[in-house]
Design an enzyme around this catalytic site. Sequence first.
Site, PDB file in Angstrom:
ATOM      1  N   GLU A 245       0.812  -1.217   0.000  1.00 23.35           N
ATOM      2  CA  GLU A 245       0.000   0.000   0.000  1.00 23.35           C
ATOM      3  C   GLU A 245       0.846   1.267   0.000  1.00 23.35           C
ATOM      4  O   GLU A 245       0.492   2.274   0.611  1.00 23.35           O
ATOM      5  CB  GLU A 245      -0.974  -0.008   1.179  1.00 23.35           C
ATOM      6  CG  GLU A 245      -1.954  -1.163   1.098  1.00 23.35           C
ATOM      7  CD  GLU A 245      -3.038  -1.106   2.158  1.00 23.35           C
ATOM      8  OE1 GLU A 245      -2.903  -0.299   3.094  1.00 23.35           O
ATOM      9  OE2 GLU A 245      -4.011  -1.858   2.040  1.00 23.35           O
TER      10      GLU A 245
ATOM     11  N   GLU B   1      -5.188  -9.428   0.811  1.00 25.44           N
ATOM     12  CA  GLU B   1      -5.775  -9.336   2.153  1.00 25.44           C
ATOM     13  C   GLU B   1      -7.290  -9.381   2.051  1.00 25.44           C
ATOM     14  O   GLU B   1      -7.886  -8.614   1.300  1.00 25.44           O
ATOM     15  CB  GLU B   1      -5.371  -8.038   2.862  1.00 25.44           C
ATOM     16  CG  GLU B   1      -3.918  -7.949   3.267  1.00 25.44           C
ATOM     17  CD  GLU B   1      -3.612  -6.647   3.989  1.00 25.44           C
ATOM     18  OE1 GLU B   1      -4.545  -5.823   4.137  1.00 25.44           O
ATOM     19  OE2 GLU B   1      -2.467  -6.446   4.393  1.00 25.44           O
TER      20      GLU B   1
END
Length: 684
Positions: free
Chosen positions: A487, A586
């Site tokens: 990220e 995720e």
Amino acid sequence: MAGVNRSFSYSRGDDALLRDDEREISPLRSAEDGLYSTSYGDVSPLSAGVQAQNRPFDRGLVSVPEGQTLERHMTSTPGMDNLGPASVGGGISGIALGVANSHNRQSGVDAFRETDVPVRNLPAERDFNTTGSDNPYIPAPPDGDIYPSSEAVRYRDSYSSHTGLGAGAPFAEHSTPGTTPSQRSFFDSPYQGVDAGPYQRHSAYSSHDYPLVINPDDIADDGDDGFPVHPKGAADYRSNANVPGTGVAGAAAAGGFLGKFRALFKREEPSPFYDSDIGGGLGGAEKAQGGRHIIGGGSRKRGWIVGLILAAVIVAAIVGGAVGGILGHQEHDGDTSSSSSSSSSSGTGSGGSDKGDGLLDKDSDEIKALMNNKNLHKVFPGVDYTPWGVQYPLCLQYPPSQNNVTRDLAVLTQLTNTIRLYGTDCNQTEMVLEAIDRLQLTNMKLWLGVWIDTNTTTTDRQISQLYKIVENANDTSIFKGAIVGNEALYRAGSDVASAETNLIGYINDVKDHFKDKNIDLPVGTSDLGDNWNAQLVSAADFVMSNIHPFFGGVEIDDAASWTWTFWQTHDTPLTAGTNKQQIISEVGWPTGGGNDCGSDNKCQNDKQGAVAGIDELNQFLSEWVCQALDNGTEYFWFEAFDEPWKVQYNTPGQEWEDKWGLMDSARNLKPGVKIPDCGGKTIT
């Protein structure tokens, strides 16, 4: 994963406020430029035309005023490796003696109390410069106002990974913020006073030394913790700990005899050796050397007599000690041989190892028990994992425990054959590889992780360690690939273009290095599902997307289908016509803490939107896991174990940050959680 006021949104920042010069914009537009309106706020998983808005950000770290006081409360979770303050060696003296070296998982509130930052001023966990499970390297900024507070940043624009949500700090130009003495954080201290512990969050941005630094070895000890006081300036006798016990006992007994003999002549000085605690007596040896009054005044004749007697006693003590040492060594060898024979015939105890090194392995009783949980099923293609205590540089003082990692792997191997790591600091990768070897998990594979940061020192250290790990591996087939950054684009805030350029540069550097070394491993990154674009896909060998329906405010009845649809419409089209792998990096559901109604929607009751709970988790598992197993969907489940320290990111009504595990922090399956067995089908 998650953070303060976290939501699934394409419009607002992490403080839920629009700035004066902004207006709410939804990216979901019809062909006529009309806005969609769905029950989940701005998000429609069926809309292929979604375009993510740029995320705002505030820069920098804040610092703690140097006069700030710290409050200390800490206990240890029962059954863990740590010793609490109630135990001998607890508190600062225990830390000074390395008690925390085997630190296991603390309970949530106590883990939070080890930080000296008020909750109200903590940035959300997913702030670019914070430490989370997917960021165990860069610490959270403490309280202060040297830099703008990240609390001024707006709600996150999308769902997330397993760090808390917050403001994005700058990623551009690989720059490291400079500091002045007034900007130095107390977190930079290597000791952090009496509140230091393996769960403190330290700044990695400054190497300045502070007057507040406390070396636990320099603290005056009153001995009330059960350990003898080691005198200042005394020689360190702890290096003699490996002397055979009988020899040491013989020497101590001789010293005690000398002390009693001197007492006959009414000498007042203490014996340098006599003490009920051998270690304490040895430690005090040099105290008596400050004034040698063993014989003292009196007649010369009496002095000669005493001298001759003492000489005889000393010779006898030397002979006795030598004989005792030899006999003790022989007895020690006999005991070792007997112990080894017993160990080889009956196996090792719960804390032992058949290798005799004190480390757990597949033959340890504790490991056998952990690996025999009938309620766990190997149905997950992958699991996200960060070992406990791998925050750099704190891990240099409080190294993570190899036995803890081995215990974790003993549990994880019953859930999956693939583990994903987020970084290389603190020997975490090496410990996972060691655990795999000790447990002989021949089918276990590993996705290597590298943490990418604005601090080039951190990034360079991580990448350098990645190279060492791969090049030193006897067999690189255990590695499935290298994930460079997690990220990084989301954490870049509005400077996403520059961040993407830098990230692609890192990816290419790693790919070139592997090519030069004839290492065949795919290299890429992981980011939010809506942050991927054609340019990033072109640079990466695979696409990893973090997708969380909970933060979209999606009701549990729709969560599984929403996740699949979002992935299929946002990410899989990017690799059409290529052989690049698509993976959900995720996905998960919290087991408690409240409910989330998505972007800009305040829940009207505790049953609205996405509700955290055991029943909801079980429903998501039952509607996602076996179906994904049947259709071959590649994903990583977030996560196996709770992370209690993340309680600091909880807010009233949103107290789920520390509750994403299938199991608690002690590796116990949570009461009521049911992992599907999928009719006996397992991951191959």
